[in-house]
Design a protein around this motif. Structure first.
Motif, PDB file in Angstrom:
ATOM      1  N   ALA A   1       0.829  -1.210   0.000  1.00  0.00           N
ATOM      2  CA  ALA A   1       0.000   0.000   0.000  1.00  0.00           C
ATOM      3  C   ALA A   1       0.862   1.258   0.000  1.00  0.00           C
ATOM      4  O   ALA A   1       1.911   1.319   0.656  1.00  0.00           O
ATOM      5  CB  ALA A   1      -0.924   0.003   1.216  1.00  0.00           C
ATOM      6  N   LEU A   2       0.417   2.253  -0.734  1.00  0.00           N
ATOM      7  CA  LEU A   2       1.064   3.558  -0.745  1.00  0.00           C
ATOM      8  C   LEU A   2       0.531   4.418   0.394  1.00  0.00           C
ATOM      9  O   LEU A   2      -0.670   4.400   0.687  1.00  0.00           O
ATOM     10  CB  LEU A   2       0.776   4.290  -2.058  1.00  0.00           C
ATOM     11  N   THR A   3       1.414   5.170   1.024  1.00  0.00           N
ATOM     12  CA  THR A   3       1.008   6.147   2.033  1.00  0.00           C
ATOM     13  C   THR A   3       1.559   7.507   1.645  1.00  0.00           C
ATOM     14  O   THR A   3       2.765   7.654   1.424  1.00  0.00           O
ATOM     15  CB  THR A   3       1.508   5.765   3.436  1.00  0.00           C
ATOM     16  N   LEU A   4       0.674   8.477   1.564  1.00  0.00           N
ATOM     17  CA  LEU A   4       1.074   9.847   1.268  1.00  0.00           C
ATOM     18  C   LEU A   4       1.198  10.622   2.574  1.00  0.00           C
ATOM     19  O   LEU A   4       0.247  10.698   3.359  1.00  0.00           O
ATOM     20  CB  LEU A   4       0.035  10.523   0.367  1.00  0.00           C
ATOM     21  N   HIS A   5       2.360  11.208   2.792  1.00  0.00           N
ATOM     22  CA  HIS A   5       2.609  12.054   3.952  1.00  0.00           C
ATOM     23  C   HIS A   5       2.701  13.499   3.466  1.00  0.00           C
ATOM     24  O   HIS A   5       3.411  13.781   2.496  1.00  0.00           O
ATOM     25  CB  HIS A   5       3.927  11.676   4.635  1.00  0.00           C
ATOM     26  N   PHE A   6       2.000  14.398   4.122  1.00  0.00           N
ATOM     27  CA  PHE A   6       2.128  15.807   3.748  1.00  0.00           C
ATOM     28  C   PHE A   6       1.630  16.693   4.887  1.00  0.00           C
ATOM     29  O   PHE A   6       0.848  16.270   5.744  1.00  0.00           O
ATOM     30  CB  PHE A   6       1.371  16.125   2.459  1.00  0.00           C
ATOM     31  N   THR A   7       2.109  17.946   4.885  1.00  0.00           N
ATOM     32  CA  THR A   7       1.723  18.923   5.894  1.00  0.00           C
ATOM     33  C   THR A   7       0.986  20.068   5.226  1.00  0.00           C
ATOM     34  O   THR A   7       1.408  20.575   4.188  1.00  0.00           O
ATOM     35  CB  THR A   7       2.959  19.463   6.631  1.00  0.00           C
ATOM     36  N   LEU A   8      -0.137  20.476   5.841  1.00  0.00           N
ATOM     37  CA  LEU A   8      -0.896  21.631   5.386  1.00  0.00           C
ATOM     38  C   LEU A   8      -0.714  22.759   6.400  1.00  0.00           C
ATOM     39  O   LEU A   8      -1.285  22.712   7.493  1.00  0.00           O
ATOM     40  CB  LEU A   8      -2.385  21.290   5.271  1.00  0.00           C
ATOM     41  N   PRO A   9       0.083  23.769   6.073  1.00  0.00           N
ATOM     42  CA  PRO A   9       0.229  24.897   6.999  1.00  0.00           C
ATOM     43  C   PRO A   9      -0.953  25.854   6.869  1.00  0.00           C
ATOM     44  O   PRO A   9      -1.465  26.081   5.767  1.00  0.00           O
ATOM     45  CB  PRO A   9       1.527  25.559   6.522  1.00  0.00           C
ATOM     46  N   LEU A  10      -1.415  26.401   7.982  1.00  0.00           N
ATOM     47  CA  LEU A  10      -2.425  27.447   7.916  1.00  0.00           C
ATOM     48  C   LEU A  10      -1.795  28.711   7.332  1.00  0.00           C
ATOM     49  O   LEU A  10      -0.629  29.020   7.598  1.00  0.00           O
ATOM     50  CB  LEU A  10      -2.970  27.744   9.311  1.00  0.00           C
ATOM     51  N   LYS A  11      -2.576  29.467   6.563  1.00  0.00           N
ATOM     52  CA  LYS A  11      -2.061  30.717   6.019  1.00  0.00           C
ATOM     53  C   LYS A  11      -1.778  31.724   7.129  1.00  0.00           C
ATOM     54  O   LYS A  11      -0.879  32.563   7.006  1.00  0.00           O
ATOM     55  CB  LYS A  11      -3.053  31.284   5.010  1.00  0.00           C
ATOM     56  N   ALA A  12      -2.552  31.631   8.222  1.00  0.00           N
ATOM     57  CA  ALA A  12      -2.320  32.470   9.397  1.00  0.00           C
ATOM     58  C   ALA A  12      -2.567  31.620  10.627  1.00  0.00           C
ATOM     59  O   ALA A  12      -3.581  30.911  10.701  1.00  0.00           O
ATOM     60  CB  ALA A  12      -3.245  33.681   9.388  1.00  0.00           C
TER      61      ALA A  12
END
Length: 213
Positions: A121-132
């Protein structure tokens, strides 16, 4: 069966294009989310890890060069990860947040992203920063596909966590079970698919709740 078309209809589907008028398959994603806080007590973003189902993972990996059979390095999957986050941007990364006053919190582009491959299985890791950064005492984060094309499910072990917020408490709510009327509509999605502007998928959102003193 998933059918290729000449027009892109990406929804986080890596290299996959889908004609929703001809087929309505589901892609299953099991996920963990880490809500990020700064030292001053403000929320700064969300770090996701999304594991795709084995069938979709196998399809997405077609044509990806790799040195060892059955193994893929982060470098070998880098192009696939890039395509993935580029596609997700159009769909707000299926992640939505509100403060306790009802104000929507806006995320920036995904950063620190990569794919790994384990147990077929593939796992995608990522971070979403808030604009503020957000200083609200209570924040709700929802993860769902508005068109219900992708099915999201919390990981069974440690589905949510906090990073940098020792005084805050995090909890989560599972989507409710469909009523008979909702189930009937879901069964019709192959014939009458929803699009990304639909709000219907929100009623099946996975909810993360953070409360701070």
């Amino acid at each position: 069966m998933i059918k290729r078309t000449c027009c892109s209809c990406a929804i986080l589907l890596l290299l996959l294009s889908v004609n929703r008028t001809e087929a309505h398959p589901h892609v299953w994603v099991t996920f963990h989310s880490d809500v990020l806080y700064a030292a001053d007590g403000t929320m700064t973003g969300v770090r996701h890890a999304w594991t795709f189902d084995e069938m979709f993972s196998a399809y997405a990996l077609q044509g990806t060069s790799h040195a060892k059979k059955g193994q893929y390095t982060r470098q070998e999957l880098a192009s696939l990860a890039q395509t993935n986050v580029d596609s997700l941007k159009e769909y707000d990364y299926f992640t939505y947040a509100r403060a306790d006053d009802g104000k929507k919190l806006k995320f920036g582009d995904a950063v620190d992203y990569w794919l790994d491959y384990k147990k077929a299985a593939l796992t995608l890791h990522f971070t979403l920063p808030l604009k503020a950064p957000a200083s609200a005492k209570a924040i709700k984060i929802e993860v769902y596909d508005p068109s219900i094309f992708v099915d999201f499910e919390f990981a069974k072990d440690g589905p949510v966590s906090l990073s940098g917020a020792p005084q805050c408490v995090v909890s989560y709510d599972l989507p409710h079970q469909p009523t008979p009327a909702e189930q009937a509509r879901l069964s019709q999605l192959d014939a009458v698919p929803l699009d990304a502007s639909s709000t219907y998928g929100e009623i099946f959102a996975n909810k993360i709740l953070v409360k701070c003193p």
